[in-house]
Scaffold this motif. Sequence first.
Motif, PDB file in Angstrom:
ATOM      1  N   GLU A  14      16.606  24.498 -44.318  1.00  0.00           N
ATOM      2  CA  GLU A  14      16.601  23.532 -45.423  1.00  0.00           C
ATOM      3  C   GLU A  14      17.996  23.052 -45.785  1.00  0.00           C
ATOM      4  O   GLU A  14      18.328  22.888 -46.933  1.00  0.00           O
ATOM      5  CB  GLU A  14      15.915  24.136 -46.654  1.00  0.00           C
ATOM      6  N   ASP A  15      18.800  22.879 -44.776  1.00  0.00           N
ATOM      7  CA  ASP A  15      20.113  22.310 -45.032  1.00  0.00           C
ATOM      8  C   ASP A  15      20.324  21.144 -44.091  1.00  0.00           C
ATOM      9  O   ASP A  15      20.638  21.329 -42.920  1.00  0.00           O
ATOM     10  CB  ASP A  15      21.199  23.370 -44.837  1.00  0.00           C
ATOM     11  N   PRO A  16      20.146  19.907 -44.580  1.00  0.00           N
ATOM     12  CA  PRO A  16      20.263  18.735 -43.701  1.00  0.00           C
ATOM     13  C   PRO A  16      21.637  18.612 -43.065  1.00  0.00           C
ATOM     14  O   PRO A  16      21.799  17.954 -42.049  1.00  0.00           O
ATOM     15  CB  PRO A  16      19.981  17.560 -44.629  1.00  0.00           C
ATOM     16  N   ARG A  17      22.623  19.258 -43.656  1.00  0.00           N
ATOM     17  CA  ARG A  17      23.972  19.155 -43.090  1.00  0.00           C
ATOM     18  C   ARG A  17      24.007  19.770 -41.701  1.00  0.00           C
ATOM     19  O   ARG A  17      24.693  19.296 -40.814  1.00  0.00           O
ATOM     20  CB  ARG A  17      24.983  19.858 -43.998  1.00  0.00           C
ATOM     21  N   GLU A  18      23.230  20.858 -41.528  1.00  0.00           N
ATOM     22  CA  GLU A  18      23.189  21.502 -40.217  1.00  0.00           C
ATOM     23  C   GLU A  18      22.506  20.601 -39.194  1.00  0.00           C
ATOM     24  O   GLU A  18      22.926  20.526 -38.044  1.00  0.00           O
ATOM     25  CB  GLU A  18      22.462  22.838 -40.317  1.00  0.00           C
ATOM     26  N   THR A  19      21.455  19.919 -39.631  1.00  0.00           N
ATOM     27  CA  THR A  19      20.763  18.981 -38.728  1.00  0.00           C
ATOM     28  C   THR A  19      21.722  17.893 -38.281  1.00  0.00           C
ATOM     29  O   THR A  19      21.762  17.524 -37.116  1.00  0.00           O
ATOM     30  CB  THR A  19      19.569  18.336 -39.467  1.00  0.00           C
ATOM     31  N   LEU A  20      22.491  17.403 -39.241  1.00  0.00           N
ATOM     32  CA  LEU A  20      23.466  16.353 -38.914  1.00  0.00           C
ATOM     33  C   LEU A  20      24.515  16.881 -37.946  1.00  0.00           C
ATOM     34  O   LEU A  20      24.868  16.210 -36.985  1.00  0.00           O
ATOM     35  CB  LEU A  20      24.139  15.860 -40.197  1.00  0.00           C
ATOM     36  N   ASP A  21      24.988  18.076 -38.230  1.00  0.00           N
ATOM     37  CA  ASP A  21      25.984  18.678 -37.341  1.00  0.00           C
ATOM     38  C   ASP A  21      25.414  18.809 -35.939  1.00  0.00           C
ATOM     39  O   ASP A  21      26.086  18.525 -34.948  1.00  0.00           O
ATOM     40  CB  ASP A  21      26.377  20.077 -37.844  1.00  0.00           C
ATOM     41  N   TYR A  22      24.155  19.224 -35.891  1.00  0.00           N
ATOM     42  CA  TYR A  22      23.525  19.427 -34.598  1.00  0.00           C
ATOM     43  C   TYR A  22      23.349  18.100 -33.860  1.00  0.00           C
ATOM     44  O   TYR A  22      23.625  17.997 -32.668  1.00  0.00           O
ATOM     45  CB  TYR A  22      22.178  20.130 -34.773  1.00  0.00           C
ATOM     46  N   SER A  23      22.914  17.074 -34.588  1.00  0.00           N
ATOM     47  CA  SER A  23      22.768  15.745 -33.985  1.00  0.00           C
ATOM     48  C   SER A  23      24.102  15.271 -33.441  1.00  0.00           C
ATOM     49  O   SER A  23      24.178  14.691 -32.355  1.00  0.00           O
ATOM     50  CB  SER A  23      22.289  14.731 -35.022  1.00  0.00           C
ATOM     51  N   TYR A  24      25.119  15.524 -34.219  1.00  0.00           N
ATOM     52  CA  TYR A  24      26.455  15.104 -33.811  1.00  0.00           C
ATOM     53  C   TYR A  24      26.871  15.838 -32.530  1.00  0.00           C
ATOM     54  O   TYR A  24      27.416  15.230 -31.616  1.00  0.00           O
ATOM     55  CB  TYR A  24      27.440  15.382 -34.943  1.00  0.00           C
ATOM     56  N   GLN A  25      26.565  17.128 -32.524  1.00  0.00           N
ATOM     57  CA  GLN A  25      26.851  17.915 -31.312  1.00  0.00           C
ATOM     58  C   GLN A  25      26.159  17.301 -30.100  1.00  0.00           C
ATOM     59  O   GLN A  25      26.739  17.159 -29.034  1.00  0.00           O
ATOM     60  CB  GLN A  25      26.326  19.337 -31.480  1.00  0.00           C
ATOM     61  N   LYS A  26      24.888  16.942 -30.325  1.00  0.00           N
ATOM     62  CA  LYS A  26      24.093  16.361 -29.235  1.00  0.00           C
ATOM     63  C   LYS A  26      24.720  15.046 -28.761  1.00  0.00           C
ATOM     64  O   LYS A  26      24.783  14.775 -27.566  1.00  0.00           O
ATOM     65  CB  LYS A  26      22.657  16.113 -29.705  1.00  0.00           C
ATOM     66  N   GLN A  27      25.150  14.242 -29.696  1.00  0.00           N
ATOM     67  CA  GLN A  27      25.774  12.966 -29.340  1.00  0.00           C
ATOM     68  C   GLN A  27      27.062  13.184 -28.561  1.00  0.00           C
ATOM     69  O   GLN A  27      27.351  12.461 -27.617  1.00  0.00           O
ATOM     70  CB  GLN A  27      26.048  12.152 -30.596  1.00  0.00           C
ATOM     71  N   LEU A  28      27.800  14.212 -29.022  1.00  0.00           N
ATOM     72  CA  LEU A  28      29.043  14.522 -28.318  1.00  0.00           C
ATOM     73  C   LEU A  28      28.736  14.954 -26.884  1.00  0.00           C
ATOM     74  O   LEU A  28      29.447  14.578 -25.950  1.00  0.00           O
ATOM     75  CB  LEU A  28      29.797  15.644 -29.041  1.00  0.00           C
ATOM     76  N   GLU A  29      27.664  15.743 -26.755  1.00  0.00           N
ATOM     77  CA  GLU A  29      27.272  16.202 -25.415  1.00  0.00           C
ATOM     78  C   GLU A  29      26.899  15.001 -24.536  1.00  0.00           C
ATOM     79  O   GLU A  29      27.268  14.932 -23.373  1.00  0.00           O
ATOM     80  CB  GLU A  29      26.086  17.168 -25.508  1.00  0.00           C
TER      81      GLU A  29
END
Lengths: 267, 92
Positions: A24-39
Motif C-alpha cells: 500500500e505504498d504507491p511510491r514503491e510501485t513508481l520506483d518499480y516502474s521506473y526501474q523497469k523503464q530503466l531496464e
Amino acid sequence: MSGVMKRMGMIFRAKANKALDRAEDPRETLDYSYQKQLELLQKVRRGVADVATSRKRLELQLNGLQQQSAKLEEQGRKALALGREDLAREALTRRSALQQQITDLETQHQTLQGEEEKLTLASQRLQAKVDAFRTKKETIKATYTAAQAQTKIGEAFSGISEEMGDVGLAIQRAEDKTAQMQARAGAIDELLASGALDDPSGMAKDDITAELERLSGGSDVELELQRMKAELAGGSGGQQAIEGGQGGQGGQAHQQRPQDQPRFDKR
Amino acid sequence: MIVRIMGEGQVRLADSHLDELNTLDDALLVELEKDDEAGFRRTLGALLEAVRRLGEPLPDDALEPSDLVLPAPDATISEVREMLREDGLIPG
C-alpha cells in the motif's frame, strides 16, 4: 540464501504490482516502474551497441574485401603488363566475385546503419520519456508524502479540535453556571424587594427593631403605670414619684438588661 | 547489494554483512513455517534493524533494482505467508 528475503525479492520482481499493492505504498510501485523503464532503456541501448558493433564488423570486412579487390586489380594489371592475359583474367574474375560480396556487404551496412539510427533515436526518445517519468514519479512521490503528512496534520487537528471542543464545553458550562447564578441572584433580589423572600440580615434587623420597640414600648407602659400611681397618690409626690419612677425605671431598665443582654450577645 | 524494506525504501549493503542477515533471515523463515507469530515479529524487527544499522539509505532519486526485499515492519506473519504463497513463486 533461501529465506524470506530471497523469496520476497522473487515475488517483488515476478509480481511486483500485486506484492506492492499489499504494501500500500504507491511510491514503491513508481520506483518499480521506473526501474523497469530503466531496464528497458538499458535493453535499447544494448541493442544500439550490438547494431553498432555489427556495423563496425561489416566495415572491417568491407575494408578487407576492398583491399583484396584492389590487390587483385593490381595483380591483373601486372599480369597484363607481363603478357599473361590468362592470369589477368583469373585475377579479374576473382575480383568480380569479391565485388559482388562487397556490394552485398555494403547493402547490409546501409541497412544496419539505418537500424542503428532508428534505435539511437528510439533510445533518445525513451531516455527523454524515462527522464520525464522520473520527474513525474518524484512529483507524485512528493505529493503522496505531502498527502500523508496532510492526513497526519488533519488527524492531529481533529485531535486538537476535540480538545478544543472539550475546552469549549467547559467554557460553555462555566458561562451557563455564571448566567444561572446571575439569574438566581437577580431573582433573589427581586424576591427580596417584593418581600416574598426574607433577607436573613433584614430579619436580624427586624429582631433588633422589634426588641427595641418592645423595650421602648415596655418603658412607655412602665412610665404610664408610674404616672398613674403618682396621680392616685396625689400632690407633688406624684411628680417626685415620677422623677423617682424615672430613676426607678432606670433601675428597672438596669434590671432588665441582664435578661436582654444574651439576645444581643447572640447577634 | 541493494535491499528494499517495503514501505521504507532501499539501503545499500556490503556483501560482507550477508552472513549476519542470512542467519536472521533463515530464522525468520523457520518461524514463518512454524507459525510462531511472536518469534517472527521479534526476528523481523531484528532483521530490519540490522539492515538499517548496517546499510546506507539510498536517496529517493538514486533508484536501483532491489536485490533483496524485506516485508514492511508492521507486516503480520499471515500477510507475509500469503504473499509468499500467492500462486507459488512461479511468475505469471
